[in-house]
Design a protein around this motif. Structure first.
Motif, PDB file in Angstrom:
ATOM      1  N   THR A   1       0.844  -1.204   0.000  1.00  0.00           N
ATOM      2  CA  THR A   1       0.000   0.000   0.000  1.00  0.00           C
ATOM      3  C   THR A   1       0.878   1.252   0.000  1.00  0.00           C
ATOM      4  N   ASN A   2       0.292   2.371  -0.361  1.00  0.00           N
ATOM      5  CA  ASN A   2       1.023   3.636  -0.363  1.00  0.00           C
ATOM      6  C   ASN A   2       0.539   4.520   0.787  1.00  0.00           C
ATOM      7  N   ALA A   3       1.027   5.723   0.797  1.00  0.00           N
ATOM      8  CA  ALA A   3       0.737   6.629   1.913  1.00  0.00           C
ATOM      9  C   ALA A   3      -0.737   7.011   1.994  1.00  0.00           C
ATOM     10  N   GLU A   4      -1.440   6.909   0.869  1.00  0.00           N
ATOM     11  CA  GLU A   4      -2.885   7.257   0.888  1.00  0.00           C
ATOM     12  C   GLU A   4      -3.756   6.061   1.258  1.00  0.00           C
ATOM     13  N   ASN A   5      -3.142   4.997   1.766  1.00  0.00           N
ATOM     14  CA  ASN A   5      -3.877   3.766   2.085  1.00  0.00           C
ATOM     15  C   ASN A   5      -4.584   3.190   0.871  1.00  0.00           C
ATOM     16  N   LEU A   6      -3.925   3.285  -0.261  1.00  0.00           N
ATOM     17  CA  LEU A   6      -4.409   2.590  -1.458  1.00  0.00           C
ATOM     18  C   LEU A   6      -3.438   1.456  -1.773  1.00  0.00           C
ATOM     19  N   ALA A   7      -3.964   0.391  -2.329  1.00  0.00           N
ATOM     20  CA  ALA A   7      -3.085  -0.683  -2.787  1.00  0.00           C
ATOM     21  C   ALA A   7      -2.260  -0.148  -3.951  1.00  0.00           C
ATOM     22  N   ASP A   8      -0.965  -0.469  -3.974  1.00  0.00           N
ATOM     23  CA  ASP A   8      -0.157  -0.007  -5.112  1.00  0.00           C
ATOM     24  C   ASP A   8       0.613  -1.143  -5.774  1.00  0.00           C
ATOM     25  N   GLY A   9       0.297  -2.366  -5.382  1.00  0.00           N
ATOM     26  CA  GLY A   9       0.964  -3.490  -6.034  1.00  0.00           C
ATOM     27  C   GLY A   9       1.065  -4.679  -5.118  1.00  0.00           C
ATOM     28  N   VAL A  10       1.986  -5.571  -5.469  1.00  0.00           N
ATOM     29  CA  VAL A  10       2.204  -6.769  -4.651  1.00  0.00           C
ATOM     30  C   VAL A  10       3.700  -7.079  -4.636  1.00  0.00           C
ATOM     31  N   THR A  11       4.094  -7.859  -3.650  1.00  0.00           N
ATOM     32  CA  THR A  11       5.404  -8.514  -3.724  1.00  0.00           C
ATOM     33  C   THR A  11       5.163  -9.988  -3.997  1.00  0.00           C
TER      34      THR A  11
END
Lengths: 195, 560
Positions: free
Chosen positions: B266-276
């Motif tokens: 997740t990013n700073a806006e609490n949105l998902a931004d990808g996966v590991t």
């Protein structure tokens, strides 16, 4: 994975007394087939068993053909049932291997008892008479119990090996040699009117 | 160079992942699909014409087969054999743990296409008896949608995948857009006449995602039998031969196999931004970035990723994540000989389908009500004719014994129960921090068991089943009264359920996280209750509906 060591059955009685080619080391209650006894362990041409000795392989092959002889359809050995049984036992758990070999040894001893000859040297009628004694026609107790369990074990292997073989599939069951396009028919009679 | 940012990542290439990626790519979105299994190769991944004599042990488990040796759990599934063991996951590398006294069978795929390659293809619609079950009997929660919301998606789904079946006009098992049904056997016609005539219990032919008419390069079934070995004529629905081909045709699709996803980031806006994820051949941890993340990894695999993405589970203030795991009551039923048909010859055609007896308990009709349990069960089964195996039970040996075998076939009738398991908060999975898989990721700890409602249902389905077979004229009726551990039905669902209230559910009706708006879980994890029908058709229809919602939301900028 490595193959488990081939187990040896224990508690063999008379068989251990029979050296290779030995014929008359024990007292025979009946001696109808003495002439044949001179035959050394028959071997099947071109087949080197993985699990059995050549002699055991020959016995199993002979018994397989007593269970499923050649009739209008091929025999067990024509369907190479003996090779399947050998293959399956070669990778079986040790106790399964031991149980089979123990049963086989019992029957080999029993052949000596009954006919004074090695099992593989008996004519098919004698082999059949031996199997009849231990077959699932009867309930067995006491001294025939080991033999009866061996009969069931062997018969199941022979039947499975036969009907899952290519020859069993095509000639005994009449199915095509390879999978082909089929059409599903299903019930064409209407409820309650089946032949 | 900065890593590419995809429009969406879809985790999992099975039945639901294929649909989600199809909808998104066809809408012009760039999709990255990560699949933990190996790639699917149309030139060698169908082996359905393998015959017993092609195998050294004729199909019995071969201890020399290392693939099978590493799949002791997977072999619980009838479909996992020497022929296709590589379609299933390696149990040694992918362990899980269970709570004491709560065994669990977790059957997972290991190939692009996931369990859509292996499924039993039975395709039934759920009804408002299921979606609104809580309103009817007061137990649990309703789904946040009803039958009429999903019906148009069921229609489109059936038309695309191809479902053969018969319309019956039953409200408990809504009809669909079917291809011609497969035929009953004679014995099954008798069973149907007995059930309907003597008991008023309807029976139908299985509704199955197998083509009975050709469609383009997907040909009508040729009745060879073992669909789970793959299908060279593309006759049964699976994602590699259908939805994933559509995805590839868009030019917007990137599929990476052997990529096992670890976490949603997740990013700073609490949105998902990808996966590991772990690249399985090298063991390297990698990152992938996208504007939207969609989990379709299969119910429990998706939940594991979510639990592992943040302490206590990502977006889990409801504490619902991992809870309300369900499956179907499985492996209980009745069987008996049907002597009337003994001697009949089985067709060479092997019908990949059986009969279905839809739920006939606790419906609107008061005659169907029972106080013994809530909800209900159906039966799947049919008639089986022996080919030669009756000889295993026949006494004797020799020429006469042998020659009679082909004419001594035996008929056997079976009814296997598939019953609803109620959602319970304590039927749950958690992360086991003490055990990790080959890649160092904590494994799941399963804590699931049948409850008193399920056991009461088992008693009833056995009793009624025996009654039905007895009336038909079956002999030697046997009952299987020991239901299998949960997971064994391979219909595991729940653990991230949908709902209107974000305090009691994880996802909304579009399988979207209540807390992270660009995170979706479009597989069976979203189930609220399981009903008693096979889940895949509903799972795919939900994924279709949610994916179209997602596309609309993304276009309007609502997901960023």
């Amino acid at each position: 994975m490595t193959k488990p060591p081939k187990p040896q059955p224990t508690g063999l009685s008379r068989r251990s007394m029979l050296g290779a080619g030995a014929t008359a080391a024990v007292a025979f209650p009946v001696l109808p087939a003495l002439a044949a006894v001179k035959t050394p362990a028959a071997v099947i041409d071109g087949w080197t068993p993985k699990f059995f000795t050549a002699q055991q392989g020959a016995v199993v092959a002979a018994l397989s053909d007593v269970i499923l002889p050649k009739t209008s359809t091929p025999s067990a050995t024509e369907a190479l049932v003996h090779e399947y049984i050998d293959e399956a036992l070669s990778v079986a758990e040790a106790d399964e291997q031991l149980e089979f070999l123990g049963g086989l040894a019992w029957l080999e001893d029993h052949a000596i008892d009954r006919f004074g000859a090695r099992l593989e040297a008996l004519v098919p009628d004698q082999q059949s008479a031996l199997l009849m004694e231990i077959s699932d026609h009867h309930d067995h107790a006491g001294r025939l119990k080991t033999g009866a369990a061996f009969f069931v074990d062997l018969k199941q292997r022979v039947l499975f090996g036969y009907y899952t073989s290519k020859i069993g599939r095509t000639e005994a069951l009449g199915k095509p040699a390879a999978v082909k396009r089929e059409r599903l028919v299903g019930c064409t009679h209407g409820s309650g009117h089946h032949p | 160079m900065a890593a590419k940012i995809y429009d969406a990542i879809v985790v999992g290439s099975g039945a639901t992942g294929g649909w989600s990626a199809k909808v998104l790519t066809e809408a012009g979105m760039e999709v990255l699909m990560l699949e933990s299994g190996t790639s699917f190769d149309e030139t060698k991944d169908y082996r359905e014409h393998t015959l017993p004599h092609d195998l050294p042990l004729r199909g019995r488990p071969d201890p020399r087969n290392e693939l099978l040796e590493r799949r002791k759990v997977q072999q619980y599934c009838y479909a996992c054999t020497e022929v296709n063991a590589d379609f299933f996951i390696d149990d040694v590398d992918n362990p899980y743990t269970t709570a004491p006294g709560k065994p669990f069978n977790w059957i997972q795929a290991n190939k692009v296409g996931g369990r859509s390659l292996l499924w039993a293809r039975q395709s039934y619609r759920m009804s408002d008896y299921d979606f609104k079950a809580a309103s009817r009997d007061g137990y649990g929660e309703d789904w946040p949608l009803e039958y009429k919301d999903l019906a148009p998606y069921y229609d489109r789904m059936e038309r695309y995948i191809g479902v053969s079946g018969n319309k019956e006009g039953l409200d408990v098992l809504p009809d669909g857009d079917f291809l011609p049904p497969m035929a009953y056997s004679c014995g099954e016609q008798d069973l149907k006449a007995t059930l309907e005539g003597k008991f008023g219990v309807p029976m139908t032919i299985g509704r199955t995602a197998v083509l009975t008419e050709s469609r383009g390069d997907r040909l009508a079934c040729h009745y060879c039998g073992p669909c789970h070995y793959g299908c060279r004529t593309r006759s049964y629905f699976n994602s590699p031969q259908t939805t994933l081909r559509d995805c590839a045709a868009t030019g917007k699709f990137t599929l990476v196999p052997e990529a096992m996803v670890e976490k949603v980031t997740t990013n700073a806006e609490n949105l998902a931004d990808g996966v590991t994820y772990f690249d399985k051949p090298t063991g390297e941890r990698r990152e992938a970035k996208a504007k939207i993340v969609i989990l379709c990894a299969s119910t429990l695999a998706s939940t594991r990723i979510l639990l592992n993405s943040a302490s206590g589970g990502i977006a889990n203030s409801s504490d619902v994540l991992g809870r309300y795991v369900m499956d179907h009551i499985y492996a209980t039923g009745v069987g008996g000989k049907y002597p009337k048909r003994d001697g009949a010859k089985a067709e060479n055609a092997q019908r990949p389908n059986g009969i279905y007896v839809p739920r006939f308990q606790n419906l609107d009709d008061p005659k169907t009500h029972t106080k013994k349990f809530l909800r209900g069960y159906g039966y799947q089964g049919g008639e089986g004719l022996t080919s030669w195996d009756h000889a295993l039970r026949k006494k004797g040996f020799g020429a006469a014994f042998k020659d009679a075998i082909p004419d001594e076939t035996q008929s056997r009738m079976s009814l296997g129960g598939f019953g609803e398991i109620l959602p319970r908060a304590d039927n749950r999975v958690t992360l086991d921090e003490n055990v990790t898989d080959k890649w160092g990721v904590p494994v799941l700890r399963m804590q699931c068991s049948l409850g008193s409602n399920e056991l009461a249902m088992v008693d009833e389905l056995l009793q009624r089943g025996a009654e039905f077979l007895e009336e038909l004229g079956c002999k030697d009726i046997q009952i299987r009264d020991n239901p299998a551990p949960m997971g064994s039905g391979i219909h595991e669902v729940g653990s991230a359920r949908m709902g209107e209230d974000k305090r009691t559910s994880y996802l909304n009706e579009f399988q979207q996280s209540h807390e992270i708006k660009n995170l979706f879980v479009m597989d069976g994890a979203s189930y609220v209750s399981i009903g008693c029908v096979n889940p895949t058709l509903t799972m795919m229809s939900l994924a279709l509906r949610s994916s179209e919602y997602l596309v609309e939301q993304a276009k309007r900028g609502e997901l960023s």
